[in-house]
Design an enzyme around this catalytic site. Structure first.
Site, PDB file in Angstrom:
ATOM      1  N   THR A 218       5.484   6.300  -7.186  1.00  0.00           N
ATOM      2  CA  THR A 218       5.919   5.906  -5.847  1.00  0.00           C
ATOM      3  C   THR A 218       7.416   5.591  -5.863  1.00  0.00           C
ATOM      4  O   THR A 218       7.887   4.911  -6.781  1.00  0.00           O
ATOM      5  CB  THR A 218       5.164   4.670  -5.292  1.00  0.00           C
ATOM      6  N   ILE A 219       8.134   6.087  -4.872  1.00  0.00           N
ATOM      7  CA  ILE A 219       9.567   5.756  -4.812  1.00  0.00           C
ATOM      8  C   ILE A 219       9.750   4.280  -4.465  1.00  0.00           C
ATOM      9  O   ILE A 219      10.824   3.741  -4.649  1.00  0.00           O
ATOM     10  CB  ILE A 219      10.369   6.636  -3.818  1.00  0.00           C
ATOM     11  N   ASP A 220       8.692   3.636  -3.960  1.00  0.00           N
ATOM     12  CA  ASP A 220       8.817   2.220  -3.569  1.00  0.00           C
ATOM     13  C   ASP A 220       8.829   1.293  -4.782  1.00  0.00           C
ATOM     14  O   ASP A 220       9.255   0.149  -4.680  1.00  0.00           O
ATOM     15  CB  ASP A 220       7.653   1.810  -2.656  1.00  0.00           C
TER      16      ASP A 220
ATOM     17  N   GLY B  93      -3.297   2.260  -3.977  1.00  0.00           N
ATOM     18  CA  GLY B  93      -4.438   2.694  -3.172  1.00  0.00           C
ATOM     19  C   GLY B  93      -5.216   3.796  -3.881  1.00  0.00           C
ATOM     20  O   GLY B  93      -6.450   3.750  -3.994  1.00  0.00           O
TER      21      GLY B  93
ATOM     22  N   ARG C 217      27.409   2.410  13.737  1.00  0.00           N
ATOM     23  CA  ARG C 217      26.447   3.522  13.819  1.00  0.00           C
ATOM     24  C   ARG C 217      25.405   3.382  12.722  1.00  0.00           C
ATOM     25  O   ARG C 217      25.618   2.710  11.715  1.00  0.00           O
ATOM     26  CB  ARG C 217      27.187   4.851  13.631  1.00  0.00           C
TER      27      ARG C 217
ATOM     28  N   GLU D 247      13.574  -0.212   5.357  1.00  0.00           N
ATOM     29  CA  GLU D 247      12.752   0.077   6.546  1.00  0.00           C
ATOM     30  C   GLU D 247      11.714  -1.017   6.815  1.00  0.00           C
ATOM     31  O   GLU D 247      11.245  -1.168   7.933  1.00  0.00           O
ATOM     32  CB  GLU D 247      12.026   1.417   6.368  1.00  0.00           C
TER      33      GLU D 247
END
Ligand code: F6P
Length: 359
Positions: free
Chosen positions: A133-135, A112, A276, A229
């Site tokens: 970017t960590i992505d 971007g 959990r 995520e």
């Protein structure tokens, strides 16, 4: 007035940005050129906020997480919200460049930010980009911050693992990574996750339940699941995106979703089994920078200045092992997804880790 280079670090922060800043300022100093650092990414450029960075400002900052210039994920300068209108701020930006004797700009960011960089380039500003970017989702480029982000997630999972083992629990760790699964995949493999769930692979809850069920029945001490995520969640639990100033949606809930589903499906059969979830969140973006992100940041920062001094611009600098490449802005494409076949994917499958079929 001396010649000046503008420098900004828009988008989310990553480890390695301070190495770029240190290298840019030191390399520019050798050419007797000043560096004007804009505060908080494009926000600073739009509002003309920043200052000249001195050698003292950047002394030994290379290893520190974050960015001394500040970061922001604000709106694009070409559609900047003012009094309810979207205003193109480029004329104002160009005028402020002129007044400050800034003729060139170095921008770190994801795809971007590189589209904004291309806009500046088309307006005659000598612009160079460094991908961070960590992505790790920009095609063909090893992004600044990805290695340190992976290590942070690996460390976090390691902590969770010891307690999962002690309590014989099923633990679900939710990884960042936006819409791609690189971070979860790489840290999941390294840390010995038993299941890795990423957006690129189909998630079949029945199959995952059976996998966990078999582990419990076979007396395995614990089960570790790493979920990205960005996996597709049922519409009902996708969080509302109500912040108009964000350029990308906030992703959350994947870990909780898996936790809840597994509880519903397995608790009846195994009443004592504890399932959990844990979310490392922004822990993955901070901390001490790994040596190879420091190295990448320093190399890209210094190369950016050297290129501008040779009057070369209009591209992103990419450093992979021993080669530096210059990739034109218009060839920068984001969202490089995990492919069906890749050495990491193949290793994950060979080791018997649960993953699902490629979509
Ligand atoms: O793009 C980097 C990233 O860390 C993503 O992995 C994550 O989805 C997002 O940014 C989080 O953004 P923010 O810090 O704005 O919540």
């Amino acid at each position: 007035m001396k010649r000046r280079i503008g420098l900004l670090t828009p988008g989310g922060d990553v480890c390695g940005l301070n190495a770029v800043i240190e290298a840019v300022v030191k390399a520019a100093h050798k050419y007797d050129v000043e560096v004007f650092g804009y505060l908080n990414g494009y926000e600073g450029m739009v509002h003309d906020r920043g200052r000249i960075l001195t050698l003292k400002d950047v002394e030994d900052i290379r290893h520190k997480g974050g960015t001394i210039l500040g970061a922001s994920k604000g709106p694009s300068p070409k559609a900047y919200p003012i009094d309810g209108q979207k205003v193109d701020m480029h004329d104002a930006i160009l005028n402020s460049f002129k007044a400050k004797n800034i003729d060139s700009i170095i921008i770190t960011g994801g795809d971007g930010s590189m589209r904004e960089a291309l806009d500046l380039c088309k307006l005659g500003v000598k612009t160079i980009g460094v991908i961070k970017t960590i992505d790790n989702d920009v095609e063909g480029i090893k992004a600044l911050g990805y290695d340190t982000g992976t290590q942070a997630l690996y460390d976090y999972i390691g902590h969770v693992k010891t307690t999962a083992l002690s309590h014989s629990r099923v633990m679900v760790v939710e990884a960042m990574g936006a819409t791609v699964g690189w971070l979860a995949l790489r840290a999941g493999l390294a840390s010995g996750a038993h299941a890795i769930l990423i957006p690129e692979m189909k998630l079949d809850m029945d199959e995952l339940t059976e996998f966990v069920n078999d582990r419990v029945e076979n007396g395995k001490r614990f089960t570790l699941i790493v979920v990205a995520e960005g996996i597709k969640l049922p519409d009902a639990i996708t969080p509302a995106q109500d912040d108009p100033n964000r350029t990308a949606p906030v992703l959350k809930g994947a870990g909780q979703y898996i936790e809840k589903e597994l509880n519903q499906r397995l608790k009846g059969k195994f009443p004592n089994l504890e399932i959990r979830s844990a979310v490392p969140g922004h822990f993955q973006r901070g901390g001490n920078t790994l040596a190879n992100d420091i190295e990448r940041g320093l190399i890209c920062g210094a190369e950016a200045v050297n290129c501008l001094m040779r009057d070369e611009y209009g591209f992103v600098i990419s450093y992979l092992n021993k080669d530096i490449e210059h990739i034109p802005f218009d060839q920068i494409v984001g969202r490089a997804a995990v492919p069906e076949h890749h050495p990491i994917v193949d290793a994950v499958r060979s080791l018997g880790v649960f993953m699902g079929q490629h979509i």
